[in-house]
Design an enzyme around this catalytic site. Structure first.
Site, short mmCIF file in Angstrom:
data_model
loop_
_atom_site.label_atom_id
_atom_site.label_comp_id
_atom_site.label_asym_id
_atom_site.label_seq_id
_atom_site.Cartn_x
_atom_site.Cartn_y
_atom_site.Cartn_z
N GLU A 64 31.94 14.31 23.28
CA GLU A 64 32.96 14.57 22.26
C GLU A 64 32.91 13.48 21.19
O GLU A 64 33.05 13.76 19.99
CB GLU A 64 34.34 14.62 22.91
CG GLU A 64 35.40 15.23 22.05
CD GLU A 64 35.20 16.71 21.79
OE1 GLU A 64 34.98 17.07 20.61
OE2 GLU A 64 35.26 17.51 22.74
N GLU A 71 29.76 14.86 13.08
CA GLU A 71 30.55 15.55 12.06
C GLU A 71 30.88 14.62 10.89
O GLU A 71 30.80 15.02 9.73
CB GLU A 71 31.84 16.11 12.67
CG GLU A 71 31.60 17.32 13.56
CD GLU A 71 32.88 17.87 14.15
OE1 GLU A 71 33.96 17.25 13.98
OE2 GLU A 71 32.81 18.93 14.79
#
Length: 120
Positions: A64, A71
């Site tokens: 994660e 991102e």
């Protein structure tokens, strides 16, 4: 080895953890990890089962974090919408999803037999 530089790296790592705590998906993963740990405590897992769960939780949280880093780098490199930027972000999120599915299966394989034995 530069000791100051070494200890400064811990400061950067802690800052990275602080930043990812702002992410909804990471907080959700932490909540699920907490629930799994509590369930494991009440289920009476073996040492091997605990080691597997700790590894799965650690890998999930790390993935994660990597997804969040990817991102942010993509957003920096391509502030405007671009198909390749979207693909990179989607693939990164897909990797997290694949491991999340595997984590659920691992959890079922560890917990379900123990819970079934409680009812039999």
């Amino acid at each position: 080895m530069d000791v100051r530089k070494f200890f400064r790296s811990f400061k950067y790592a802690i800052e990275g953890i602080r930043q990812v705590m702002a992410e909804q998906n990471f907080r959700f993963d932490l909540m699920v990890a907490f629930i799994v740990i509590v369930a494991g405590a009440f289920t009476g897992l073996s040492k091997i089962e605990w080691m597997i769960l700790v590894m799965v939780i650690t890998i999930m949280l790390s993935l994660e974090m990597i997804n969040t880093a990817i991102e942010r780098v993509v957003d920096l490199a391509s502030p405007e919408k671009h198909p390749l930027a979207k693909a990179a972000k989607d693939i990164s999120a897909g990797a997290v999803f694949v491991f999340a599915c595997a984590s659920v299966i691992i959890g079922i394989l560890i917990f379900l037999p123990k819970w079934i034995n409680l009812w039999i």
